[in-house]
Motif scaffolding. Structure first.
Motif, PDB file in Angstrom:
ATOM      1  N   ALA A 595      44.272 -14.306 -18.228  1.00  0.00           N
ATOM      2  CA  ALA A 595      44.076 -14.468 -19.670  1.00  0.00           C
ATOM      3  C   ALA A 595      42.771 -15.241 -19.933  1.00  0.00           C
ATOM      4  CB  ALA A 595      45.277 -15.208 -20.251  1.00  0.00           C
ATOM      5  N   ARG A 597      43.147 -12.066 -22.582  1.00  0.00           N
ATOM      6  CA  ARG A 597      42.806 -10.645 -22.702  1.00  0.00           C
ATOM      7  C   ARG A 597      43.525 -10.086 -23.927  1.00  0.00           C
ATOM      8  NH1 ARG A 597      38.916  -9.606 -18.695  1.00  0.00           N
ATOM      9  NH2 ARG A 597      39.466 -10.894 -16.909  1.00  0.00           N
ATOM     10  N   HIS A 647      40.296  -0.950 -17.244  1.00  0.00           N
ATOM     11  CA  HIS A 647      39.503  -2.003 -17.862  1.00  0.00           C
ATOM     12  C   HIS A 647      38.709  -2.660 -16.744  1.00  0.00           C
ATOM     13  CE1 HIS A 647      42.076  -2.528 -21.777  1.00  0.00           C
ATOM     14  NE2 HIS A 647      41.705  -1.282 -21.547  1.00  0.00           N
ATOM     15  N   VAL A 650      38.959  -6.449 -16.013  1.00  0.00           N
ATOM     16  CA  VAL A 650      40.245  -6.894 -15.487  1.00  0.00           C
ATOM     17  C   VAL A 650      40.292  -6.708 -13.972  1.00  0.00           C
ATOM     18  CG1 VAL A 650      42.722  -6.367 -15.414  1.00  0.00           C
ATOM     19  CG2 VAL A 650      41.533  -6.548 -17.612  1.00  0.00           C
ATOM     20  N   THR A 653      37.866  -8.992 -12.146  1.00  0.00           N
ATOM     21  CA  THR A 653      38.396 -10.357 -12.065  1.00  0.00           C
ATOM     22  C   THR A 653      39.414 -10.480 -10.948  1.00  0.00           C
ATOM     23  OG1 THR A 653      38.026 -10.751 -14.425  1.00  0.00           O
ATOM     24  CG2 THR A 653      39.664 -12.143 -13.323  1.00  0.00           C
TER      25      THR A 653
END
Length: 803
Positions: A595, A597, A647, A650, A653
């Motif tokens: 988060a 997101r 995404h 995402v 990360t």
């Protein structure tokens, strides 16, 4: 001498790139042969490939014409010799099956009437809807042996080692494809008896009685029980029949190879081509790998070759080709190179209906990606169209021709049936020129990878023989199809590539892996996974490996039995699942380090209670957890048990949390850029770039955080592909970097294709770049930096001469 070594094709000791074009001599008048060969040479190809249709050469049993006695265009040896006279290598594809839109897939009509027992029955004894046969039926093998006795005697004296130009021989064509697309295994009486013997060799009698509760030695019971399996053992049959057919296909290929060698065809690579693309996508392609990898890895001397029909390579499907190549490399033997023996190259209008027109960049993009990943052979299919002649004996099937496409064939080819050039011809010729100019470098280069691998599980694709009336089997197959392919390819594969990750695949089912060689494994997973493989993954994690598991956490083995080894090790207790519907809008919220997101919608999520892991993803309204960060022994797993969309940020990360950094990055706000790099043992490199979109872009490119091209802003034209040299040696000239692409090398000059409004070529050499009105030269330390005066949009050719 032709050698397959270190993932290279060596001809007389020299690593080569083979750029072939498929020309069907039997579909052209003999006087047209030279014209089509000229057009192939002008397109930059160095080889010709062709099927050899048994249907045409032996239209009646025992009446074989390979010399052109009945029709001059059937002179196979004459065509091969003409290609040699034109300085071209030859790849011969003599069947028995050839497909190519031929009637009976290229088998003579008489073989079916003479040997009706070779035509197999399918599920429930229904007739098979295709014209395949039982490959190992004794009568079929006898006829295939006889066919090979004729055709191989034409091929053998023309092999490269015998002074000819033939450098490879394909055995059959798309073995197993017809039974896959129709879900119609060849359940002949002969096959079922052979399968029963296979089962008895692989299981003890008690286990076998439990798996198949009928008498396998009783022919009547065997036929009834295996053609119409009961619900209680249909999943076991899905598993066993798939394994058996892999072994059976390998036996068939080995038999054909023995036939070829018996008639003098030796010391030449034997090609096995892999089918599987469907409707312009590659999700089903690994089914072909699953069916055939035992066939092409059973011994030295084989090359696996892809057949792919992906149309345009765009943002929606570019990852398909990348993953297809990666999975092929993962299944190959260490010495086997990547190759493509049906490399789609035309307009795509296969029905001659003006309904499809591929972008001119389509062939360039696909060729560039394949070459970047280490493909050593591309056979452009179909390079030249032609005409389907009439059968020598009418069969009254509507057209009485050798094929079902009408009189003309190959409407979509770069050279049409009448010999006219299509718009797709010039893009093919241009990309060939770029590849050929540096082929001696590319032929031994390999793709550079970041510190992660994409997991490949062949058994996830072993779904081609599923009994359609079994609810249990249909549930397993449906889940495997969701877990193995589309969603994972769309989300994981696409996101990783757009984030700049370069990666290979790893066959985790058949190969060993450890954290030292594979620090991070990206694992698309279904609800079903073999227990032994689950244990391998647990051991890998405990030893320090890292895993991104995406899709579903497995809770069952491949036959539907409860198996939670991996879930237990992860400390995950099943807590149900949810699917979106027209009345339920399943959405997910990130938390923890994932988060903040925005909430995203999804189609499916599998939920768990976690004993020790940190939750990073939950259902928006219920709070049920479907994303976790879990320590397992010395290792770490991030689990996304949901269909999370592509995404990029995402997944980047997550991968960075697991320790994997993308080596190549850019700063363009628009994604849609594919980048990878290839290198030689000497450290010479190419940067391969595709702008997948229909608009221009500007960007800086970085490698491990440092700018490339001296920090210059690059311009990528719409739908453009680039292959830019880095530290590339050409004689006594070293190209430190260049924003222009090499397209020609001569003794005293190098020709470039300009790509920018102002290109820069940085060179280190004891020779001085000769003055020219086309460029300026600046000295920077030990480099001569050439700055073009010609914008690429006005004139994209620049020749660099040396004093």
């Amino acid at each position: 001498m032709i050698e397959i070594k270190d993932r290279q094709i060596l001809i007389d000791g020299k690593a080569c790139i083979i750029l072939a074009g498929e020309i069907h001599y039997f579909r052209l008048r003999r006087e047209e042969w030279q014209d089509r060969i000229d057009k192939l040479k002008d397109a930059g190809c160095n080889a010709v490939a062709s099927y050899v249709p048994w249907l045409c050469h032996e239209p009646s049993s025992g009446q074989v014409d390979l010399e052109g006695k009945t029709r001059s265009e059937l002179d196979l040896g004459g065509f091969i010799d003409l290609c040699k006279q034109n300085g071209l290598y030859f790849i011969v594809r003599p069947g028995p099956f050839i497909m190519a839109e031929m009637k009976n897939e290229g088998l003579p009509h008489w073989i079916y009437s003479k040997h009706p027992e070779i035509v197999a029955a399918g599920w429930d004894g229904r007739p098979i809807p295709t014209r395949t046969v039982d490959y190992l039926a004794p009568a079929f093998l006898r006829e295939a042996h006889q066919w090979y006795s004729h055709v191989m005697r034409v091929i053998a004296p023309r092999l490269h080692d015998n002074g000819g130009n033939i450098i490879a021989v394909q055995l059959d064509n798309e073995v197993g494809m017809l039974s896959w697309v129709s879900n119609s295994p060849d359940l002949s009486d002969y096959l079922l008896a052979d399968f029963a013997g296979w089962l008895q060799r692989h299981y003890d009698s008690q286990t076998l009685q439990t798996r198949y509760p009928f008498g396998l030695d009783d022919a009547q019971a065997r036929v009834a029980g295996l053609r119409s399996p009961g619900e209680e053992y249909a999943a076991e049959l899905l598993h066993d029949l798939g394994y058996y057919m892999r072994e059976r296909f390998a036996r068939y290929i080995a038999i054909l190879r023995n036939y070829a060698e018996e008639f003098g065809v030796t010391h030449v690579p034997f090609i096995i081509n892999i089918h599987g693309t469907d409707a312009g996508r590659g999700h089903t392609y690994p089914i072909g790998i699953s069916q055939l990898y035992e066939a092409y890895t059973q011994d030295a001397g084989y090359i696996s070759g892809s057949d792919h029909y992906l149309g345009d390579l765009q943002i929606g499907n570019f990852q398909d080709l990348y993953l297809m190549n990666a999975f092929m490399a993962a299944s190959n033997r260490p010495e086997q190179p990547l190759a493509s023996v049906e490399f789609e190259c035309g307009s795509g209008d296969y029905m001659d209906s003006n309904s499809v027109r591929h972008d001119p960049a389509a062939v360039s993009f696909k060729a560039r990606m394949c070459i970047a990943q280490g493909n050593r052979l591309l056979n452009y299919y179909l390079f030249s169209g032609g005409t389907n002649s009439l059968l020598s004996e009418a069969v009254n099937d509507g057209n009485n021709r050798i094929a079902f496409t009408g009189e003309r064939h190959g409407f979509a080819a770069p050279v049409n049936p009448e010999g006219q050039l299509s718009y797709s011809y010039w893009p093919l010729a241009n990309v060939n020129k770029a590849i050929s100019a540096v082929a001696d470098k590319l032929a031994s280069m390999h793709e550079e990878h970041d510190a992660l691998a994409f997991a490949f599980i062949p058994d996830y694709y072993m779904t081609e023989y599923h009994y359609p009336a079994s609810a249990r089997v249909n549930e397993i197959v449906k889940d495997l199809e969701a877990g193995r392919g589309k969603q994972a390819w769309e989300a994981l594969g696409r996101s990783m590539l757009l984030a700049g990750y370069r990666f290979g695949a790893l066959d985790i089912q058949n190969r060993q892996f450890d954290p030292q060689t594979t620090p991070l494994l990206v694992l698309p997973s279904a609800k079903y996974m073999d227990g032994m493989l689950q244990r391998k993954l647990v051991q890998y994690l405990q030893a320090g490996g890292k895993v991104l598991l995406y899709g579903e956490v497995p809770l069952f083995d491949m036959e539907g039995g409860r198996e939670t080894v991996l879930a237990d090790a992860l400390g995950l207790k099943p807590a149900g699942s949810r699917r979106a519907s027209q009345d339920y809008y399943l959405s997910l919220c990130a938390e923890g380090w994932l988060a903040p997101r925005p909430e995203v919608s999804t189609q499916y999520a599998q939920f768990f209670e976690s004993a020790s892991g940190k939750v990073i993803l939950r259902a928006a309204t219920t709070g049920e957890a479907c994303g976790f960060d879990i320590q397992v022994g010395q290792g770490r797993a991030v689990v996304i048990s949901a269909a999370y969309p592509s995404h990029i940020a995402v997944f980047q990360t997550i991968l960075e949390k697991l320790g994997a950094q993308a080596g190549l990055t850019h700063n363009c706000k628009h994604n849609g850029i594919f980048m990878t790099s290839s290198t030689s043992e000497a450290g010479e490199r190419f940067l391969h770039i595709l702008n997948l979109d229909g608009f221009d872009k500007e960007l800086h490119i970085f490698e491990h955080g440092s700018p490339l091209f001296d920090g210059r802003l690059l311009q990528l034209q719409r739908r453009e592909g680039l292959m830019l040299p880095l530290n590339l040696a050409i004689g006594d000239v070293r190209i430190a970097y260049s924003t222009a692409e090499i397209v020609g090398i001569n003794d005293e000059d190098i020709e470039f294709r300009l790509t920018q409004s102002q290109d820069v070529i940085a060179i280190a050499s004891p020779r001085t770049v000769a003055p020219s009105q086309d460029y300026d030269v600046e000295r920077r330390d030990d480099l001569q930096v050439v700055i073009s005066r010609k914008p690429a949009v006005l004139d994209d050719r620049l020749t660099l001469r040396f004093g």
